[in-house]
Design a protein around this motif. Sequence first.
Motif, PDB file in Angstrom:
ATOM      1  N   GLN A   1       0.674  -1.282   0.005  1.00  0.00           N
ATOM      2  CA  GLN A   1       0.210   0.075   0.013  1.00  0.00           C
ATOM      3  C   GLN A   1       0.866   1.259   0.070  1.00  0.00           C
ATOM      4  OE1 GLN A   1      -2.979  -0.155  -0.804  1.00  0.00           O
ATOM      5  NE2 GLN A   1      -4.399   0.781   0.798  1.00  0.00           N
ATOM      6  N   ARG A   2       2.030   1.204   0.817  1.00  0.00           N
ATOM      7  CA  ARG A   2       2.864   2.508   0.898  1.00  0.00           C
ATOM      8  C   ARG A   2       3.412   2.527  -0.568  1.00  0.00           C
ATOM      9  NH1 ARG A   2       5.248   4.392   5.899  1.00  0.00           N
ATOM     10  NH2 ARG A   2       4.251   3.385   7.656  1.00  0.00           N
ATOM     11  N   VAL A   3       3.951   1.588  -1.335  1.00  0.00           N
ATOM     12  CA  VAL A   3       4.542   1.657  -2.658  1.00  0.00           C
ATOM     13  C   VAL A   3       3.487   2.204  -3.727  1.00  0.00           C
ATOM     14  CG1 VAL A   3       5.583   0.500  -4.609  1.00  0.00           C
ATOM     15  CG2 VAL A   3       6.380   0.015  -2.201  1.00  0.00           C
ATOM     16  N   VAL A   4       2.228   1.849  -3.325  1.00  0.00           N
ATOM     17  CA  VAL A   4       1.114   2.263  -4.383  1.00  0.00           C
ATOM     18  C   VAL A   4       0.759   3.894  -4.156  1.00  0.00           C
ATOM     19  CG1 VAL A   4      -1.397   1.991  -4.814  1.00  0.00           C
ATOM     20  CG2 VAL A   4       0.227  -0.142  -4.838  1.00  0.00           C
ATOM     21  N   PHE A   5       0.758   4.128  -2.939  1.00  0.00           N
ATOM     22  CA  PHE A   5       0.463   5.487  -2.851  1.00  0.00           C
ATOM     23  C   PHE A   5       1.791   6.343  -3.296  1.00  0.00           C
ATOM     24  CE2 PHE A   5      -2.779   4.738   0.287  1.00  0.00           C
ATOM     25  CZ  PHE A   5      -3.603   6.005   0.220  1.00  0.00           C
ATOM     26  N   ALA A   6       2.851   5.711  -3.085  1.00  0.00           N
ATOM     27  CA  ALA A   6       3.948   6.348  -3.586  1.00  0.00           C
ATOM     28  C   ALA A   6       3.964   6.691  -4.966  1.00  0.00           C
ATOM     29  CB  ALA A   6       5.318   5.873  -3.210  1.00  0.00           C
ATOM     30  N   SER A   7       3.690   5.671  -5.741  1.00  0.00           N
ATOM     31  CA  SER A   7       3.613   5.617  -7.268  1.00  0.00           C
ATOM     32  C   SER A   7       2.296   6.492  -7.507  1.00  0.00           C
ATOM     33  CB  SER A   7       3.252   4.380  -7.832  1.00  0.00           C
ATOM     34  OG  SER A   7       1.933   3.854  -7.431  1.00  0.00           O
ATOM     35  N   ALA A   8       1.271   6.685  -6.881  1.00  0.00           N
ATOM     36  CA  ALA A   8       0.165   7.563  -7.138  1.00  0.00           C
ATOM     37  C   ALA A   8       0.437   9.145  -7.204  1.00  0.00           C
ATOM     38  CB  ALA A   8      -1.158   7.305  -6.286  1.00  0.00           C
ATOM     39  N   LEU A   9       1.579   9.496  -6.191  1.00  0.00           N
ATOM     40  CA  LEU A   9       1.653  10.625  -5.781  1.00  0.00           C
ATOM     41  C   LEU A   9       3.152  11.197  -6.530  1.00  0.00           C
ATOM     42  CD1 LEU A   9       0.662  10.731  -2.157  1.00  0.00           C
ATOM     43  CD2 LEU A   9      -0.487  11.919  -4.145  1.00  0.00           C
ATOM     44  N   VAL A  10       3.963  10.353  -7.363  1.00  0.00           N
ATOM     45  CA  VAL A  10       5.083  10.623  -7.797  1.00  0.00           C
ATOM     46  C   VAL A  10       5.073  11.615  -8.467  1.00  0.00           C
ATOM     47  CG1 VAL A  10       5.257   9.055  -9.517  1.00  0.00           C
ATOM     48  CG2 VAL A  10       7.024   9.440  -8.452  1.00  0.00           C
ATOM     49  N   HIS A  11       4.299  11.918  -9.291  1.00  0.00           N
ATOM     50  CA  HIS A  11       3.940  13.048 -10.254  1.00  0.00           C
ATOM     51  C   HIS A  11       3.254  14.312  -9.595  1.00  0.00           C
ATOM     52  CE1 HIS A  11       0.174  10.937 -10.676  1.00  0.00           C
ATOM     53  NE2 HIS A  11      -0.244  11.994 -11.348  1.00  0.00           N
ATOM     54  N   GLN A  12       2.948  14.257  -8.433  1.00  0.00           N
ATOM     55  CA  GLN A  12       2.534  15.489  -7.501  1.00  0.00           C
ATOM     56  C   GLN A  12       1.142  15.682  -8.330  1.00  0.00           C
ATOM     57  OE1 GLN A  12       5.361  18.601  -7.624  1.00  0.00           O
ATOM     58  NE2 GLN A  12       6.585  17.533  -5.909  1.00  0.00           N
ATOM     59  N   PRO A  13       0.150  14.862  -8.332  1.00  0.00           N
ATOM     60  CA  PRO A  13      -1.116  15.306  -8.956  1.00  0.00           C
ATOM     61  C   PRO A  13      -2.080  16.328  -8.343  1.00  0.00           C
ATOM     62  CG  PRO A  13      -1.123  13.141  -7.611  1.00  0.00           C
ATOM     63  CD  PRO A  13      -0.016  13.686  -7.521  1.00  0.00           C
ATOM     64  N   ARG A  14      -2.890  16.885  -8.748  1.00  0.00           N
ATOM     65  CA  ARG A  14      -3.685  17.790  -8.457  1.00  0.00           C
ATOM     66  C   ARG A  14      -5.079  17.288  -7.862  1.00  0.00           C
ATOM     67  NH1 ARG A  14      -2.082  20.647 -13.169  1.00  0.00           N
ATOM     68  NH2 ARG A  14      -3.899  20.511 -14.051  1.00  0.00           N
ATOM     69  N   VAL A  15      -5.166  15.962  -8.265  1.00  0.00           N
ATOM     70  CA  VAL A  15      -6.469  15.225  -7.873  1.00  0.00           C
ATOM     71  C   VAL A  15      -5.928  13.756  -7.246  1.00  0.00           C
ATOM     72  CG1 VAL A  15      -8.795  14.244  -8.358  1.00  0.00           C
ATOM     73  CG2 VAL A  15      -7.937  16.518  -9.317  1.00  0.00           C
ATOM     74  N   LEU A  16      -6.398  13.345  -6.196  1.00  0.00           N
ATOM     75  CA  LEU A  16      -6.079  11.963  -5.645  1.00  0.00           C
ATOM     76  C   LEU A  16      -7.425  11.364  -5.323  1.00  0.00           C
ATOM     77  CD1 LEU A  16      -3.843   9.997  -4.607  1.00  0.00           C
ATOM     78  CD2 LEU A  16      -4.159  11.170  -2.393  1.00  0.00           C
ATOM     79  N   ILE A  17      -7.569  10.192  -5.968  1.00  0.00           N
ATOM     80  CA  ILE A  17      -8.775   9.423  -5.953  1.00  0.00           C
ATOM     81  C   ILE A  17      -8.318   7.980  -5.116  1.00  0.00           C
ATOM     82  CG2 ILE A  17     -10.436   8.305  -7.373  1.00  0.00           C
ATOM     83  CD1 ILE A  17     -10.425  10.535  -9.319  1.00  0.00           C
ATOM     84  N   VAL A  18      -8.846   7.534  -4.105  1.00  0.00           N
ATOM     85  CA  VAL A  18      -8.469   6.399  -3.316  1.00  0.00           C
ATOM     86  C   VAL A  18      -9.626   5.512  -3.293  1.00  0.00           C
ATOM     87  CG1 VAL A  18      -6.206   7.215  -2.423  1.00  0.00           C
ATOM     88  CG2 VAL A  18      -8.278   7.806  -1.386  1.00  0.00           C
ATOM     89  N   ASP A  19      -9.491   4.147  -3.371  1.00  0.00           N
ATOM     90  CA  ASP A  19     -10.621   3.434  -3.179  1.00  0.00           C
ATOM     91  C   ASP A  19     -10.188   2.537  -2.210  1.00  0.00           C
ATOM     92  OD1 ASP A  19     -12.991   1.941  -3.538  1.00  0.00           O
ATOM     93  OD2 ASP A  19     -12.571   1.262  -5.608  1.00  0.00           O
ATOM     94  N   GLU A  20     -11.107   2.460  -1.035  1.00  0.00           N
ATOM     95  CA  GLU A  20     -10.906   1.630   0.121  1.00  0.00           C
ATOM     96  C   GLU A  20      -9.459   1.557   0.690  1.00  0.00           C
ATOM     97  OE1 GLU A  20     -13.242   0.613   2.066  1.00  0.00           O
ATOM     98  OE2 GLU A  20     -15.003   0.916   0.507  1.00  0.00           O
TER      99      GLU A  20
END
Length: 249
Positions: free
Chosen positions: A139-158
């Motif tokens: 989960q930590r690696v997946v969150f890191a990959s989701a934020l690595v490009h500094q997104p303006r919108v973060l969508i998380v499912d459960e």
Amino acid sequence: MIEICGLTKRYGAKTAVADLDLTIARGEVFAFLGPNGAGKTTSIKSMVGLLVPAAGSVTLDGIDVVKQPQDASRIVGYVPDEPYLYDKLTGREFLEFTVGMYGIEGAAAKECIEQQIAAFELRGFVDQLCESYSHGMKQRVVFASALVHQPRVLIVDEPMVGLDPKSMRFVKDLLRMEAAKGTTVFMSTHTLSVAEEIADRIGVIAHGRLKFVGTISDLRRQLERHDSTLETLFLEMTNEASESFVTQG
């Protein structure tokens, strides 16, 4: 900002989501609540471009997800309900693959990856194969990959499923920190105590239709239950059995 207008998605004769309208502000943490099969994941997959709606639109920071999918993907981070990694890659290799997908190269790519390794405390295992990771490590690696490009919108499912209390605290703090930086956070969750703790507003969906949008205080006023917990309010609104939902903190 997230703008959803008239979003409808059908699977044959079944309507999974019907005429969904939502507006979520920049820097807001929004919790999307509903029983199993209510339409939460279908809505999220439509928001990130994995499903094409039968009607309606999703706009992320002014970008139409269906009409401008590549532009939308550059400004959104997505964490699915099951953290998926490539077992035969290390965490570092997975992050390198991810930044490459976003067109980040060279020294900039290395800097982005090192920032995420530090921020998510991955140093102790990031060079091990992903097949050896626990659920929390994945989960930590997946969150890191989701934020690595500094997104303006973060969508998380459960995001809390299968996490221990320490990891849950980390995710809760992370979502609030991202919102404080101006990121719009859209979170689907069954963990009602988490929604009560960190969400600025909530939305309740049942049978594919939005039943409520607002603060928890608004919901208490609407149901005239001024001292009730979110769990009690939610169960009353959706008429679901309490054992269907996770309420641990």
